[in-house]
Design an enzyme around this catalytic site. Structure first.
Site, PDB file in Angstrom:
ATOM      1  CD  GLU A  34      -2.784   1.179   2.447  1.00  0.00           C
ATOM      2  OE1 GLU A  34      -2.690   0.306   3.322  1.00  0.00           O
ATOM      3  OE2 GLU A  34      -3.595   2.125   2.494  1.00  0.00           O
ATOM      4  NE  ARG A 259       3.502  -7.923  11.237  1.00  0.00           N
ATOM      5  CZ  ARG A 259       3.196  -6.939  10.401  1.00  0.00           C
ATOM      6  NH1 ARG A 259       2.191  -7.055   9.590  1.00  0.00           N
ATOM      7  NH2 ARG A 259       3.904  -5.832  10.381  1.00  0.00           N
ATOM      8  CE  LYS A 269       3.021   0.061   5.073  1.00  0.00           C
ATOM      9  NZ  LYS A 269       2.280  -0.033   3.808  1.00  0.00           N
TER      10      LYS A 269
HETATM   11  P1  ATP Z   1       2.488  -2.276   8.149  1.00  0.00           P
HETATM   12  O1  ATP Z   1       1.734  -3.068   9.162  1.00  0.00           O
HETATM   13  O2  ATP Z   1       3.905  -2.032   8.493  1.00  0.00           O
HETATM   14  O3  ATP Z   1       1.796  -1.025   7.734  1.00  0.00           O
HETATM   15  P2  ATP Z   1       1.304  -3.533   5.967  1.00  0.00           P
HETATM   16  O4  ATP Z   1       1.095  -4.995   5.981  1.00  0.00           O
HETATM   17  O5  ATP Z   1       0.121  -2.692   6.237  1.00  0.00           O
HETATM   18  O6  ATP Z   1       2.524  -3.200   6.889  1.00  0.00           O
HETATM   19  P3  ATP Z   1       1.414  -3.368   3.142  1.00  0.00           P
HETATM   20  O7  ATP Z   1       1.982  -2.318   2.259  1.00  0.00           O
HETATM   21  O8  ATP Z   1      -0.049  -3.564   3.131  1.00  0.00           O
HETATM   22  O9  ATP Z   1       1.912  -3.059   4.614  1.00  0.00           O
HETATM   23  O10 ATP Z   1       2.158  -4.754   2.901  1.00  0.00           O
HETATM   24  C1  ATP Z   1       2.606  -5.235   1.657  1.00  0.00           C
HETATM   25  C2  ATP Z   1       2.939  -6.703   1.806  1.00  0.00           C
HETATM   26  O11 ATP Z   1       4.017  -6.871   2.729  1.00  0.00           O
HETATM   27  C3  ATP Z   1       1.776  -7.491   2.351  1.00  0.00           C
HETATM   28  O12 ATP Z   1       1.663  -8.697   1.612  1.00  0.00           O
HETATM   29  C4  ATP Z   1       2.151  -7.743   3.777  1.00  0.00           C
HETATM   30  O13 ATP Z   1       1.561  -8.911   4.253  1.00  0.00           O
HETATM   31  C5  ATP Z   1       3.674  -7.828   3.708  1.00  0.00           C
HETATM   32  N1  ATP Z   1       4.276  -7.489   4.992  1.00  0.00           N
HETATM   33  C6  ATP Z   1       4.083  -6.373   5.709  1.00  0.00           C
HETATM   34  N2  ATP Z   1       4.749  -6.409   6.883  1.00  0.00           N
HETATM   35  C7  ATP Z   1       5.400  -7.602   6.904  1.00  0.00           C
HETATM   36  C8  ATP Z   1       6.248  -8.258   7.846  1.00  0.00           C
HETATM   37  N3  ATP Z   1       6.572  -7.689   9.002  1.00  0.00           N
HETATM   38  N4  ATP Z   1       6.733  -9.477   7.526  1.00  0.00           N
HETATM   39  C9  ATP Z   1       6.410 -10.048   6.356  1.00  0.00           C
HETATM   40  N5  ATP Z   1       5.617  -9.502   5.430  1.00  0.00           N
HETATM   41  C10 ATP Z   1       5.107  -8.289   5.690  1.00  0.00           C
HETATM   42 MG    MG Z   2      -1.702  -3.018   4.962  1.00  0.00          MG
END
Ligand code: ATP
Ligand code: MG
Length: 553
Positions: A34, A259, A269
C-alpha cells in the site's frame, strides 16, 4: 525456525504439489504494497519471498500497489517503493499494476453481487452496525436495510457513486451470514464513501472498495496462482473465497505466513511514521530505521538482506527474529567486499623521535585479505602519526594481558614498523596529550627479519596526511528486545544512545576520493559507509555494523 537448506518450506511444498498435480503450470505471485509509507525489513522479507518463488519456479511476480485508501496514499511512496524493490535486485518488468486500475471492474462486480442478492446498501452508521453485529458467541441482528430490493440497492449504489451522499452516510455490504463465528463474514463492508481525491484516479471516484473487495479480485484479474500474505489475513480468507466464488471469477488462492518481527526494532509503517513525524529520527531513511531506505543508507547490502530472508525462511507462527542474524549476514557480505582502511576514532598523537621530521615513506597496504583482486595501496608514514586513545594505557596490566601501547611497550604499526613507547605527555586534567616512541628500522613490514616478536598490531594514520572525518555511530533504535510484546507507548523504549557522533576522527588519505555510498572496513573497528550528507571537505561515515558481535561478551 531456521530453514533446513535441503528441505522445502511449507509454501514451496504447496507449490510443488500444485505443479505436480497439474493445478498450475507455473507460479504467478505478487507483491502488494500500500503506497502509504516506506517499505521496511518485513516488506523486504515478503518481496524476497514473492519474487524469489517466482524466480525459483520459472514464474512471474507482479508489483501491485494496493491503493484503495486515498486518504493516506501518495505518489512519492510509489516511487520510493519501486526504488527499494529495484535496489533489492528484483524486476517486475512491465507488470506494474494498481488496484485503482481495476476500480471500474470492481464497481461492475459490486453491482453483480447486488443483482444476485448478495450485497446491499446499508444506511446504518458504523457504530450502530457494530452494536447489532453480535459477538463471536452471539449472532448479530440484521440491519433494517438488509432486505432492500435489488432495484433499490442498484439505484442507491449508483447514487453513492455519483456523489449524492456524504462520507459515511451509506456503505455497500456483502450479505453473508450474521451468525458466522467469523466476524468478517457478518455482512462486511465492500464499499465506502470518501470524497477524497485519489493519487491516480483524481476525483473520478468518491466511493472506494475495501481491502477485502479489492484484494482477492485484483489477484483474480491478474491470474495470481499463489496469493501470499501475513497471518493477520487468515481470518479474511473465508471472505476472500466467498467473493471469488460468488463472482465466479478466477480462483486465486490465499496462503498466510508469519510476519517478520525483528528484535530491538518495530516493523510497522504506522509506528515508523510516528518516529519520523515526531522527529525521533531524521527521516524515513535515517540509518537507524528498519526501512529499506534506512538500511541502504546505513550500508546494509541487498545481498545481505536477501541472504537474511533466505536464512530465516518462512514460518506458520509469529515469532521474534534476532537482529543479530541480520547483522551477521551484513558482516559476512561486507567482509568479502569492503576494503580495509585505517580510521582512528579518538586520535592520540605519537611522535616517532628517531624518524626524520620531513621524511615521508610510502608503504604498501593490502586492501582486502579476503579478496586478492582488491590489490594494494600506498599509505604515507611520517614522524607524527595517530593511534587511538584506547590503544594506550599509562599503567597497563602485565604484558600477557595488554598487547597495545604503554610505557616501554612495543607494538607493530600495521604495514609499517615496530615502535616502542618511550614517553608521554599529560595534560593538566590528567588526559594523555601525546606519546613519544622510537621505531626499529629492522622491522619494516614485509622485510622484517623476524628477530623481534610483538603481539599487538595497531592501526594508525599519518598526522601530516590525515583527513578529518565525522563518524556516526549507530546503535539499536530501541532498548527492548521484543517490541511487539510491550504494553506501553513504544516510544518509551527508544534508545537514547542510538546515535553518537564522533566529530574529530581522522582517516587515511586514500579516502580523499571516497564518494557517497562507498563502503569500507576501518581496521579493527567495523564496517562504514560514506553518508549522503558528506560534502567535498566534510566526510561523514555511517557505522553499518561493528566488526564482531560483542554484545554477549
Ligand atoms: P504495516 O503493518 O507495516 O503497515 P502492511 O502490511 O500494512 O505493513 P502493506 O503495504 O499492506 O503493509 O504490505 C505489503 C505486503 O508486505 C503485504 O503482503 C504484507 O503482508 C507484507 N508485509 C508487511 N509487513 C510484513 C512483515 N513484518 N513481515 C512479512 N511480510 C510483511
Ligand atoms: Mg496493509
Amino acid at each position: 525456525m531456521e530453514e533446513n537448506k535441503k528441505s522445502l518450506n511449507f509454501i514451496e511444498q504447496m507449490i510443488e504439489k500444485d505443479l505436480e498435480e497439474g493445478r498450475h503450470k507455473t507460479v504467478v505471485s505478487r507483491f502488494p504494497p500500500e503506497p502509504n509509507g516506506y517499505l521496511h525489513i518485513g516488506h523486504a522479507k515478503s518481496i524476497c519471498l514473492n519474487f524469489g518463488l517466482a524466480e525459483k519456479y520459472g514464474g512471474k511476480c507482479n508489483l501491485r500497489f494496493d491503493d484503495t485508501d486515498p486518504e493516506k496514499e501518495e505518489t512519492k511512496y510509489v516511487e520510493s517503493i519501486k526504488d527499494n524493490i529495484r535496489w533489492l535486485g528484483f524486476d517486475w518488468e512491465d507488470r506494474e499494476y494498481y488496484a485503482s486500475d481495476y476500480f471500474d471492474q470492481l464497481y461492475i462486480w459490486a453491482t453483480d453481487l447486488i443483482k444476485k442478492g448478495k450485497a446491499y446498501v446499508d444506511d446504518l452508521p458504523a457504530d450502530a452496525f457494530n452494536k447489532i453485529k453480535g459477538t463471536p458467541a452471539r449472532p448479530g441482528t440484521p440491519s433494517p436495510y438488509r432486505e432492500r430490493s435489488v432495484e433499490e440497492n442498484l439505484y442507491l449504489f449508483s447514487r453513492m457513486k455519483e456523489g449524492a451522499f456524504e462520507d459515511g452516510e451509506k456503505v455497500l455490504r456483502a450479505k453473508i451470514d450474521l451468525s458466522s463465528p467469523n466476524m468478517h463474514m457478518r455482512d462486511p463492508i465492500l464499499y465506502r464513501i470518501k470524497h477524497t481525491a485519489h493519487h491516480r484516479t483524481g476525483s473520478k471516484w468518491c466511493i472506494y472498495p475495501t481491502y477485502d473487495m479489492a484484494h482477492g479480485q485484483s489477484d483474480s484479474i491478474e491470474s495470481i496462482t499463489h496469493s501470499l500474505c501475513t497471518l493477520e489475513f487468515e481470518v479474511h480468507r473465508p471472505l476472500y473465497e466467498w467473493l471469488i466464488e460468488n463472482l465466479e471469477i478466477y480462483p486465486s488462492k490465499q496462503t498466510e505466513f508469519a510476519r517478520l518481527n525483528l528484535s530491538y526494532t518495530v516493523v510497522s509503517k504506522r509506528s515508523l511514521r510516528e518516529l519520523v513525524e515526531l522527529g525521533h529520527v531524521n527521516g524515513w531513511d535515517d540509518p537507524r530505521m528498519p526501512t529499506i531506505s534506512g538500511m541502504k543508507r546505513r550500508g546494509f547490502t541487498p545481498e545481505a538482506v536477501k541472504k537474511f530472508a533466505d536464512t530465516i525462511g518462512v514460518a506458520r507462527r509469529n515469532g521474534l527474529t534476532d537482529v543479530a542474524v541480520l547483522e551477521h549476514a551484513v558482516r559476512e557480505d561486507l567482509n568479502k567486499k569492503a576494503n580495509r582502511v585505517f580510521g582512528i576514532m579518538n586520535p592520540l598523537k605519537v611522535i616517532i623521535t628517531n624518524w626524520p621530521e620531513d621524511k615521508t615513506e610510502m608503504l604498501t597496504a593490502i586492501n582486502n585479505p579476503e579478496d586478492p583482486a582488491a590489490g594494494t595501496r600506498k599509505i604515507p608514514f611520517t614522524q607524527e602519526i595517530y593511534v587511538d586513545q584506547g590503544d594506550f594505557m599509562e599503567n597497563p596490566p602485565s604484558p600477557g594481558k595488554w598487547f597495545r601501547l604503554g610505557p616501554d611497550r612495543e607494538v607493530r604499526l600495521k604495514f609499517a614498523y615496530i615502535i616502542k613507547c618511550t614517553g608521554y605527555k599529560k595534560a593538566e586534567d590528567g588526559s594523555i596529550e601525546e606519546l613519544y616512541a622510537e621505531y626499529d628500522p629492522e622491522t619494516k613490514s614485509g622485510q622484517d627479519t623476524g628477530r623481534k616478536k610483538v603481539k599487538g598490531t595497531l592501526g594508525w594514520v599519518s598526522a601530516s596526511y590525515a583527513i578529518n572525518a565525522e563518524i556516526r555511530m549507530y546503535d539499536r533504535l530501541f532498548t527492548t528486545e521484543n517490541m511487539s510484546a510491550i504494553k506501553d507507548d513504544f516510544k518509551n523504549h527508544l534508545n537514547p544512545d542510538s546515535l553518537k557522533i564522533i566529530s574529530n576522527a581522522v582517516v587515511e588519505p586514500s579516502l580523499k576520493k571516497a564518494k557517497v555510498g562507498d563502503q569500507v572496513q576501518f581496521e579493527r573497528i567495523g564496517y562504514f559507509r560514506v553518508d549522503e550528507d558528506s560534502t567535498q571537505d566534510h566526510l561523514i561515515f555511517n557505522r553499518t555494523v561493528t566488526l564482531r558481535d560483542n554484545r554477549n561478551k
